[in-house]
Design an enzyme around this catalytic site. Sequence first.
Site, short mmCIF file in Angstrom:
data_model
loop_
_atom_site.label_atom_id
_atom_site.label_comp_id
_atom_site.label_asym_id
_atom_site.label_seq_id
_atom_site.Cartn_x
_atom_site.Cartn_y
_atom_site.Cartn_z
N GLY A 43 84.50 35.43 146.64
CA GLY A 43 83.08 35.25 146.94
C GLY A 43 82.77 33.77 147.03
N CYS A 44 81.61 33.38 146.55
CA CYS A 44 81.17 31.98 146.61
C CYS A 44 82.21 31.05 146.02
CB CYS A 44 79.86 31.84 145.85
SG CYS A 44 79.36 30.14 145.58
N PHE A 45 82.70 30.11 146.84
CA PHE A 45 83.76 29.24 146.33
C PHE A 45 83.27 28.23 145.30
CE2 PHE A 45 83.81 27.11 150.87
CZ PHE A 45 82.51 26.66 150.72
N TYR A 200 71.36 29.57 141.49
CA TYR A 200 71.95 30.48 142.47
C TYR A 200 72.84 31.51 141.78
CZ TYR A 200 75.93 32.10 145.10
OH TYR A 200 76.94 32.91 145.58
#
Length: 223
Positions: A43-45, A200
């Site tokens: 997912g989000c790196f 986030y």
Amino acid sequence: MTRTVYHDCIKPILLFGLIVFVALLRAQPAPAAGTETLTVAGGCFWCVESDFESVPGVIGAVSGYTGGTTASPTYGQVTKGGTGHYEAVQISFDPARVSRETLLNMFFRSVDPTDAGGQFCDRGDSYRTAIFVSNTGEKAQAEAAKANAQAALNQTVVTPILQQSTFYPAEAYHQDYYKGEKLVFTRFGPKRQKNAYKAYRKACGRDARVKQLWGSAAPFTGS
């Protein structure tokens, strides 16, 4: 006569330049002996990079793109789709301090490996999970970790184990985003990067879902 003087002057200059060049080469840090790499998509790196840089024995982590066909892709191209690339992180580690097996098991317990459509609030092919391997030994270790995760969850783990391909580092502003001090504008208002990252991560529900799946076995929840 003039030509002779010119040549006599040039020789010491060239010699001095060569000495400086050699000195600069010697000053460059040599790669650590025995360092290995593990490339994963989770997912989000930003989150994967943040998680694994906290692990003792990990030397560093680089956010980037891999697994696709587009050369030198941009963040916009990858997230738009069509490149085949995953958001991925290349983790450098000292195998004398932390094993590949340990990192693989930590990886599975830091994501939702049952989700084939992305990770948490981030949807789409570029946010899917994957492990990239370069040889049969690495593949066997990844398969063992995957089987272990599936047995622990008693659910189907969909994370593929893929042949390693070119890894393209992401744009500079993505690197170490989780600890950046630059002021950025977000849907939460203007924030320093490190605070925007925390907002986030919480809003995306990453830690909540990982904790729901893995409970006390989750290594990074709350990070």
